[in-house]
Design an enzyme around this catalytic site. Structure first.
Site, PDB file in Angstrom:
ATOM      1  N   LYS A   1       0.826  -1.198   0.000  1.00 21.73           N
ATOM      2  CA  LYS A   1       0.000   0.000   0.000  1.00 21.73           C
ATOM      3  C   LYS A   1       0.866   1.257   0.000  1.00 21.73           C
ATOM      4  CE  LYS A   1      -1.727   2.155   3.485  1.00 21.73           C
ATOM      5  NZ  LYS A   1      -2.426   2.585   4.716  1.00 21.73           N
TER       6      LYS A   1
ATOM      7  N   ASP B   1      -6.641   0.701   1.155  1.00 17.92           N
ATOM      8  CA  ASP B   1      -6.686   0.739   2.615  1.00 17.92           C
ATOM      9  C   ASP B   1      -8.046   0.237   3.083  1.00 17.92           C
ATOM     10  OD1 ASP B   1      -8.420   2.795   1.995  1.00 17.92           O
ATOM     11  OD2 ASP B   1      -7.411   4.298   3.220  1.00 17.92           O
TER      12      ASP B   1
END
Length: 222
Positions: A132, A150
């Protein structure tokens, strides 16, 4: 005894609906940006690494003074782990995060000439940097249409069926596979903002949602 089968992941919304949804997102926010404050690729890398289990607002508060003095890996090494630990002590897991930032700074100096590499594989070898974090940097700084998934994007992707998937990597692939190309660069920004301010976890604000009529979520609220 037969094992219970996993719930079937529904299909993503059709192309025409995706076009309509992201056209509305773009109309509402033509140039969405990360809410983390940064001055260059290195400071964004640090900010995103610090943001795990912390809010963007909390990270911005902790790094406001730091990034006015420290903007390169070598400057971070010169600053040192003790000073960094003190500087970011208001955010969660600050001691381990400080060690990771110093370690990744050392790696950047030793292996990449003090530059942030433009490769997901290289970025994810750095201490404290996951997929991420790498995708945020690739997207925001290097303008590669990477999708940083997320908790907000995971929820919105599944709840709206824009990008359904059982885990974050499946949702990431679903965004890449289903969101029309012209929206790929900004898709994860729009989805994060939508999840953060409208399609919230406990009480989604369906009454003000710009895509309410296109969303198949059954438990809509007003």
């Amino acid at each position: 005894m037969a094992r219970a089968s996993s719930p079937r992941i529904p299909q993503a919304l059709p192309y025409a609906t995706q076009m309509a949804i992201f056209s509305r997102f773009r109309e509402a926010e033509p140039q969405p940006l990360t809410e983390l404050h940064y001055v260059n690729a290195f400071t964004l890398l640090v900010a995103v690494a610090l943001s795990a289990q912390s809010t963007d607002a909390g990270v911005n508060k902790a790094t406001q003074n730091l990034f006015s003095r420290v903007t390169t890996p070598q400057e971070m090494l010169d600053f040192g782990v003790e000073a960094l630990t003190e500087e970011i002590k208001t955010i969660g897991l600050f001691r381990q995060k400080a060690k990771n930032v110093i370690a990744l700074s050392q790696r950047l100096v030793d292996e990449y000439g003090g530059e942030v590499p433009q490769s997901r594989a290289a970025l994810t070898t750095l201490p404290g940097v996951g997929r991420k974090t790498a995708n945020v940097v690739l997207n925001a700084v290097f303008h590669f249409p990477a999708q940083a998934v997320d908790t907000h994007i995971f929820r919105v992707g599944n709840r709206t069926r824009i990008a359904p998937g059982r885990d974050v990597e499946a949702v990431e692939r679903a965004v890449e596979d289903n969101v029309p190309v012209e929206f790929q660069q900004n898709a994860h920004h729009w989805l994060i903002l939508h999840g953060r301010y409208i399609c919230q976890a406990k009480r989604p604000r369906c009454g003000i949602c710009p895509i309410e009529d296109l969303c198949p979520y059954e438990e809509k609220t007003q």
